[in-house]
Design an enzyme around this catalytic site. Structure first.
Site, PDB file in Angstrom:
ATOM      1  N   PHE A 112       0.819  -1.240   0.000  1.00  0.00           N
ATOM      2  CA  PHE A 112       0.000   0.000   0.000  1.00  0.00           C
ATOM      3  C   PHE A 112       0.846   1.280   0.000  1.00  0.00           C
ATOM      4  O   PHE A 112       2.062   1.217   0.036  1.00  0.00           O
ATOM      5  CB  PHE A 112      -1.074  -0.007   1.093  1.00  0.00           C
ATOM      6  N   GLU A 113       0.150   2.375  -0.093  1.00  0.00           N
ATOM      7  CA  GLU A 113       0.817   3.686  -0.216  1.00  0.00           C
ATOM      8  C   GLU A 113       1.696   3.712  -1.473  1.00  0.00           C
ATOM      9  O   GLU A 113       2.739   4.345  -1.517  1.00  0.00           O
ATOM     10  CB  GLU A 113       1.653   3.945   1.041  1.00  0.00           C
ATOM     11  N   GLY A 114       1.225   3.030  -2.512  1.00  0.00           N
ATOM     12  CA  GLY A 114       2.022   2.852  -3.744  1.00  0.00           C
ATOM     13  C   GLY A 114       2.864   1.605  -3.592  1.00  0.00           C
ATOM     14  O   GLY A 114       3.699   1.533  -2.692  1.00  0.00           O
TER      15      GLY A 114
END
Lengths: 376, 249
Positions: free
Chosen positions: A359-361
């Site tokens: 997550f968060e890229g």
């Protein structure tokens, strides 16, 4: 070069560790097992103000520096990253409101997030729009003085009170046709869908969100129409430093557990740490954690000093989350059969570490960001 | 209401104590210093009084440079100001009491709160000495404190019961665990502490009333012994050892 934390950084670090160990630690395993988010516990931890360290006093913050926030994040994640997600939710929702919101929006929505009386959520991801944020299906149409939002979002953290929802306002403009809206959870038409049953972060809530003719006032558009993609990218840039800090806390915990266990666990008549094979693993783990900490603090330092930090944030996120996966995997190995048991703490760390690479890229996206910075 | 809280740094209970080369002091290497836990109760009580009825709280410590960290923490907790009286920490309670008395004299403190003893040193002397030097009423090892108009009511645990002490203010009260649950500072408190005054005063070199001539660690615990053989043989061996060696039966 200065590698010394300020007196204030150190006091905040100590406080975060005390609060985490006193209030969060006792129920970590139980909440993980039951996949239960404890709002009362969040309220207790939030009452110290960790989620608002770096916001100004006028929005209910403490006026501290960003590095203090990152250090507190690391300390809380060291004990329980699931709870840290809720604390960080204020950041993910708070940053865009703080950066692009009107003064009225800040007082109404940012303040409760900063004060910890409300939980924040950031609704970008959709079933068909993960790494490719441009594939958004959620739409917002202006009808009179209200925006009408329709669509669904997935993998959204927290049972939040205030969400930022990304929606298409002009499909012909692609990424420049995305806008961001502030939506309160009690708005008619806004419902939580199924709760995800996850590998890790089990006591942090992750849900689907369904928006069916959700009407919000015109005043709930955040910033300018069509600029949401830019806001998202900037929000994710910041979020990456927080994500790195979370992974750092997990890795630090795995290292500490491993050192302790390797000194206590005896096989063949001696502690397993006396085997060079094990001690070298510990040395490698510690080196990785230290390097990750420097990268993460450097990214935080750049941000708090107003320097460009996108590349360093991506590097810190990629490196720290990768080494957190490695270090927690090694921790399970050092614990052997007990490492695989849910009665011992390290398998949870390994499960919790994994999502940070996603997550968060994803870490693949991070490489695109870093390479993009190198080759521009 | 003006309250003085006297604080002392003591080695963390988890610190592995080493005796310094002089044989009379602790080797400061690897020692983690914390606020004396009983003093935390004193600080907490002062803050509760401040919140309940309003008070000016002054945190005072006699010590050196590292004491500043503890005083900063006291400011973060909610003390209005802090005073560091610079003096060598000799382990002489009378010297500490004299420094505190010299500072407090004539400043109009209504209440002087201290932990009932310094963790580790365990003398329990500074509080009573301070009260004597200032000619004030005192109650020691207090587990409950109520303030009235110019007076106090304190409870202390006595053998098999509770002793109640009443007296007039100003007074010296030394605090025991159980009096309250000390708080942690908040983020706002920590950041706001930077703006609060931390005054430094030079202590006066007074002649020590006592000096420590030697300190020694307790003898190392002898290694355990493992009894061999089957259950019956082990039981017999144990019985014999309890009778002949330990002489407990």
């Amino acid at each position: 070069m200065q590698f010394e934390l300020s007196e204030e950084n150190k006091m905040i670090q100590k406080l975060a560790r005390q609060v985490a160990e006193t209030y969060i630690a006792p129920s970590v395993q139980e909440r993980d097992e039951e996949e239960r988010f404890d709002r009362a516990l969040f309220d207790k931890v939030a009452s110290y103000g960790f989620q608002g360290i770096h916001y100004q006093d006028q929005y209910g913050g403490s006026g501290g520096d960003y590095l203090s926030y990152i250090i507190a994040t690391e300390e809380i994640a060291r004990v329980d990253v699931s709870l840290c997600i809720a604390i960080g939710g204020g950041g993910l929702g708070g940053f865009p409101i703080h950066s692009y919101g009107t003064e009225e929006q800040k007082q109404k929505y940012l303040r409760p997030l900063v004060e910890g009386t409300a939980l924040g959520g950031f609704a970008l991801t959709e079933p068909g729009a993960g790494s490719d944020a441009s594939a958004q299906q959620t739409t917002a149409v202006l009808e009179g003085d209200q925006w009408v939002i329709n669509g669904s979002k997935c993998f959204i953290s927290n049972y939040a009170d205030i969400y930022l929802v990304i929606a298409v306002t002009d499909r012909s403009k692609g990424l420049k046709g995305l806008s961001c809206f502030i939506v309160e959870k009690d708005t008619p038409g806004f419902t939580m869908g199924k709760k995800e049953h996850k590998m890790g972060l089990r006591s942090a809530v992750t849900t689907e969100i369904i928006l069916q003719d959700v009407r919000v006032p015109k005043a709930n558009l955040l910033g300018k129409e069509g600029e949401a993609f830019k806001y998202c990218m900037q929000t994710l840039d910041v979020g990456r430093i927080g994500c790195a800090a979370q992974a750092l806390g997990i890795a630090q915990a795995a290292l500490e557990h491993s050192i302790k266990y390797a000194k206590e666990r005896c096989q063949f008549g001696k502690p397993i740490a006396a085997n060079q094979g094990v001690s070298f693993m510990l040395a490698d783990m510690a080196t990785k954690v230290e390097a990750a900490r420097l990268l993460t603090y450097q990214a935080a330092w750049l941000k708090q000093n107003g320097r460009p930090y996108g590349k360093q944030a991506a590097m810190a996120k990629k490196f720290t989350t990768d080494i957190a996966m490695e270090v927690t995997t090694d921790a399970v190995q050092i614990f052997g059969g007990y490492g695989y048991s849910r009665e011992y703490p390290v398998e949870k760390l390994m499960r919790d570490a994994k999502v940070h690479q996603i997550f968060e890229g994803t870490n693949q996206i991070q490489r695109i960001v870093i390479a993009g910075n190198l080759l521009k | 209401m003006k309250i003085l809280v006297a604080l002392k740094q003591v080695p963390d209970t988890e610190t592995k104590i080493k005796v310094a080369a002089d044989g009379r002091s602790l080797d400061p290497i690897d020692v983690k210093w914390i606020t004396n836990p009983y003093d935390e109760n004193a600080m907490e009580e002062a803050l509760r009084i401040k919140e309940a009825q309003g008070a000016e709280v002054v945190a005072v410590s006699v010590g050196g440079e590292r004491t500043r960290e503890m005083l900063r923490n006291a400011l973060a907790l909610g003390a209005d100001s802090a005073v560091l009286i610079r003096a060598l920490e000799t382990g002489d309670p009378l010297s500490v009491a004299r420094h505190l008395a010299a500072y407090a004299q004539g400043k109009g403190f209504d209440l002087l709160l201290l932990g009932h003893m310094g963790f580790g040193g365990d003398n329990g002397a500074v509080g009573p000495m301070l009260a004597e030097l200032l000619g004030l009423a005192q109650a020691t090892v207090v587990t409950r404190l109520e303030l009235g108009e110019g007076c106090f009511r304190a409870e202390r645990e006595a053998e098999g019961g509770t002793e109640v002490i009443e007296g007039s203010l100003p007074a010296v009260i030394t605090t025991q665990r159980g009096l309250n649950e000390p708080r942690y500072p908040t983020l706002k408190g920590i950041i706001g502490a930077k703006k609060k005054p931390l005054e430094e005063l030079e202590g006066t070199a007074t002649e020590a009333a006592i000096s420590i001539s030697a300190i020694a660690l307790p003898p190392a615990r002898p290694e355990g012994r493992k009894l061999e053989g089957n259950a019956a043989a082990q039981a017999a061996a144990l019985l014999q050892l309890l009778r002949e060696e330990a002489k407990v039966i």
